[in-house]
Design a protein around this motif. Sequence first.
Motif, PDB file in Angstrom:
ATOM      1  N   ILE A   1     -22.903  74.618  87.763  1.00 36.97           N
ATOM      2  CA  ILE A   1     -23.757  73.784  86.910  1.00 36.97           C
ATOM      3  C   ILE A   1     -25.189  74.302  86.946  1.00 36.97           C
ATOM      4  O   ILE A   1     -25.849  74.408  85.902  1.00 36.97           O
ATOM      5  CB  ILE A   1     -23.690  72.314  87.363  1.00 36.97           C
ATOM      6  CG1 ILE A   1     -22.299  71.736  87.086  1.00 36.97           C
ATOM      7  CG2 ILE A   1     -24.758  71.476  86.647  1.00 36.97           C
ATOM      8  CD1 ILE A   1     -22.096  70.330  87.620  1.00 36.97           C
ATOM      9  N   LYS A   2     -25.659  74.666  88.132  1.00 36.62           N
ATOM     10  CA  LYS A   2     -27.018  75.199  88.266  1.00 36.62           C
ATOM     11  C   LYS A   2     -27.182  76.503  87.483  1.00 36.62           C
ATOM     12  O   LYS A   2     -28.235  76.771  86.893  1.00 36.62           O
ATOM     13  CB  LYS A   2     -27.350  75.421  89.737  1.00 36.62           C
ATOM     14  CG  LYS A   2     -28.783  75.899  89.977  1.00 36.62           C
ATOM     15  CD  LYS A   2     -29.074  76.099  91.456  1.00 36.62           C
ATOM     16  CE  LYS A   2     -30.493  76.593  91.673  1.00 36.62           C
ATOM     17  NZ  LYS A   2     -30.777  76.814  93.125  1.00 36.62           N
TER      18      LYS A   2
ATOM     19  N   ASP B   1     -20.976  69.798  80.601  1.00 36.50           N
ATOM     20  CA  ASP B   1     -19.936  69.994  79.586  1.00 36.50           C
ATOM     21  C   ASP B   1     -19.487  71.455  79.535  1.00 36.50           C
ATOM     22  O   ASP B   1     -18.304  71.748  79.311  1.00 36.50           O
ATOM     23  CB  ASP B   1     -20.436  69.554  78.213  1.00 36.50           C
ATOM     24  CG  ASP B   1     -20.515  68.042  78.075  1.00 36.50           C
ATOM     25  OD1 ASP B   1     -19.950  67.338  78.936  1.00 36.50           O
ATOM     26  OD2 ASP B   1     -21.158  67.566  77.113  1.00 36.50           O
ATOM     27  N   ALA B   2     -20.431  72.372  79.729  1.00 35.23           N
ATOM     28  CA  ALA B   2     -20.090  73.795  79.719  1.00 35.23           C
ATOM     29  C   ALA B   2     -19.162  74.131  80.884  1.00 35.23           C
ATOM     30  O   ALA B   2     -18.176  74.870  80.719  1.00 35.23           O
ATOM     31  CB  ALA B   2     -21.351  74.641  79.795  1.00 35.23           C
ATOM     32  N   VAL B   3     -19.449  73.589  82.052  1.00 37.94           N
ATOM     33  CA  VAL B   3     -18.608  73.838  83.217  1.00 37.94           C
ATOM     34  C   VAL B   3     -17.205  73.284  82.996  1.00 37.94           C
ATOM     35  O   VAL B   3     -16.198  73.932  83.316  1.00 37.94           O
ATOM     36  CB  VAL B   3     -19.246  73.236  84.487  1.00 37.94           C
ATOM     37  CG1 VAL B   3     -18.234  73.197  85.632  1.00 37.94           C
ATOM     38  CG2 VAL B   3     -20.471  74.045  84.896  1.00 37.94           C
ATOM     39  N   GLN B   4     -17.112  72.089  82.423  1.00 44.32           N
ATOM     40  CA  GLN B   4     -15.794  71.517  82.156  1.00 44.32           C
ATOM     41  C   GLN B   4     -15.018  72.360  81.145  1.00 44.32           C
ATOM     42  O   GLN B   4     -13.807  72.597  81.303  1.00 44.32           O
ATOM     43  CB  GLN B   4     -15.931  70.088  81.630  1.00 44.32           C
ATOM     44  CG  GLN B   4     -14.602  69.348  81.510  1.00 44.32           C
ATOM     45  CD  GLN B   4     -13.882  69.228  82.841  1.00 44.32           C
ATOM     46  OE1 GLN B   4     -14.419  68.704  83.818  1.00 44.32           O
ATOM     47  NE2 GLN B   4     -12.643  69.736  82.912  1.00 44.32           N
TER      48      GLN B   4
ATOM     49  N   SER C   1     -15.974  74.865  89.160  1.00 43.45           N
ATOM     50  CA  SER C   1     -16.380  73.492  88.849  1.00 43.45           C
ATOM     51  C   SER C   1     -17.488  72.971  89.757  1.00 43.45           C
ATOM     52  O   SER C   1     -17.786  71.784  89.758  1.00 43.45           O
ATOM     53  CB  SER C   1     -15.162  72.567  88.949  1.00 43.45           C
ATOM     54  OG  SER C   1     -14.609  72.610  90.259  1.00 43.45           O
ATOM     55  N   SER C   2     -18.107  73.860  90.499  1.00 48.85           N
ATOM     56  CA  SER C   2     -19.046  73.475  91.549  1.00 48.85           C
ATOM     57  C   SER C   2     -20.450  73.176  91.034  1.00 48.85           C
ATOM     58  O   SER C   2     -20.815  73.549  89.910  1.00 48.85           O
ATOM     59  CB  SER C   2     -19.141  74.601  92.575  1.00 48.85           C
ATOM     60  OG  SER C   2     -19.747  75.744  91.983  1.00 48.85           O
TER      61      SER C   2
END
Length: 417
Positions: A225-226, A404-407, A220-221
């Motif tokens: 996201i990067k 949204d992809a990370v979540q 979730s970091s």
Amino acid sequence: MNKFKLILMATATALPLVGQAVAETKIEGLHVWTSASEVKALKVITDKLATMGFEWQDSAVGGANGANAQQALRTRVAAGNPPAVMQFLGFEGLGWAKEGALRSLNDLYTKNGWKADLPPVMLQFLEQDANFFSTPINMHRQNWVWANKAIFDKAGISIPASWDELIASGEKLKAIGVTPIAMSDESWQIEELFESILIDVNGPDFYKKAAIDLDETALSSPEMIKTFETLGKLRGMHDAGFTGRDWSAATNMVANGQAAMQVMGDWAKGEFLAKGMKPGVDFLCFPTPTATPNYKFVFDTFGGFTINNTDIVKGQDAVAEAIMDPDVQKNFNLIKGSIPARLDVSMDAFDDCAKRSFSDRVEAIKNNAIYGSLTDGFAVEPRFSGVFQDVVGKFFVTDMSAEDAVQALVDGINNAR
């Protein structure tokens, strides 16, 4: 006794001639090798098997990065009709070994001293409860870029040192009407890109936390996201006809000058070699760009199912010994694009791509920077790797945001735990 083992033994006892010809024993092998270079490489093994008095009965099931073959295998086992041997990737073989469906090869390993000839990082995928259940023919490096040299030269592009540089080169290629990256909308091919970015941008330690340990903080970091944001920058760098494209067709786009690059394991190299192309002359091979060198591996193994038939058992042993023969390992991998699983096979006859793979593997082992591929079943169990593949695939072909992809990834992994 496990239910799968009961099915296999009962069927083999009732049908003692399954897979057996009148004059000689046929050994059926279920595998995923269907491209031109893969079929040619397999023939090295089957030709050796023929000299040992066994005929290879080929059962090839391609597509979906091996998922189709695994489904076919489950159907066969449930029906009490398993193949004599099966090709496995990563956790696939471990799963069947835990079910008690695979023969122990300990006698062969002990007699031939094979354990000492293999990289230690391989052993976790060959052994279950102190029993060796399969033999490896190769080791592929997953994180490679394959490039058309003529296109790079014409566009004045050099080998990128970072993903930002690779993306900038892609934009330059688009501006002159060249497709930057040959790929497909198949989720596993997209994930090949994703996992290379994941380790290259964030480093091997982060890759281990996120892709192997499934640490929720890492998943979730901001780094995750990067990773998705970087993957998002590659949207639109493929051509419009990428729907349903096989990986080898994408490789041939690079070989034929229809695209500049492909991010794919070194099984792609076999397709270039099959066309008579030479590395450094007709095509370029270089690891995906990073400031923290790493090596992500994939390797192919074959294991034998527990079948109560003496001739079939002898044939299974012959397959294992053929696969572990040093000359077979050399000649197979010269065609396949990979490097030998065995550490004692000379690399003198191999091209510069393979020699780079071999030397980088040595350094990665020293630096604790060698890890199994997420896409190809060597990082985590299928129930988790499938979550990665689903989220990554959906992200790339839609306008989903990185956040949204990370979540979705975190939620999916937690639901699968």
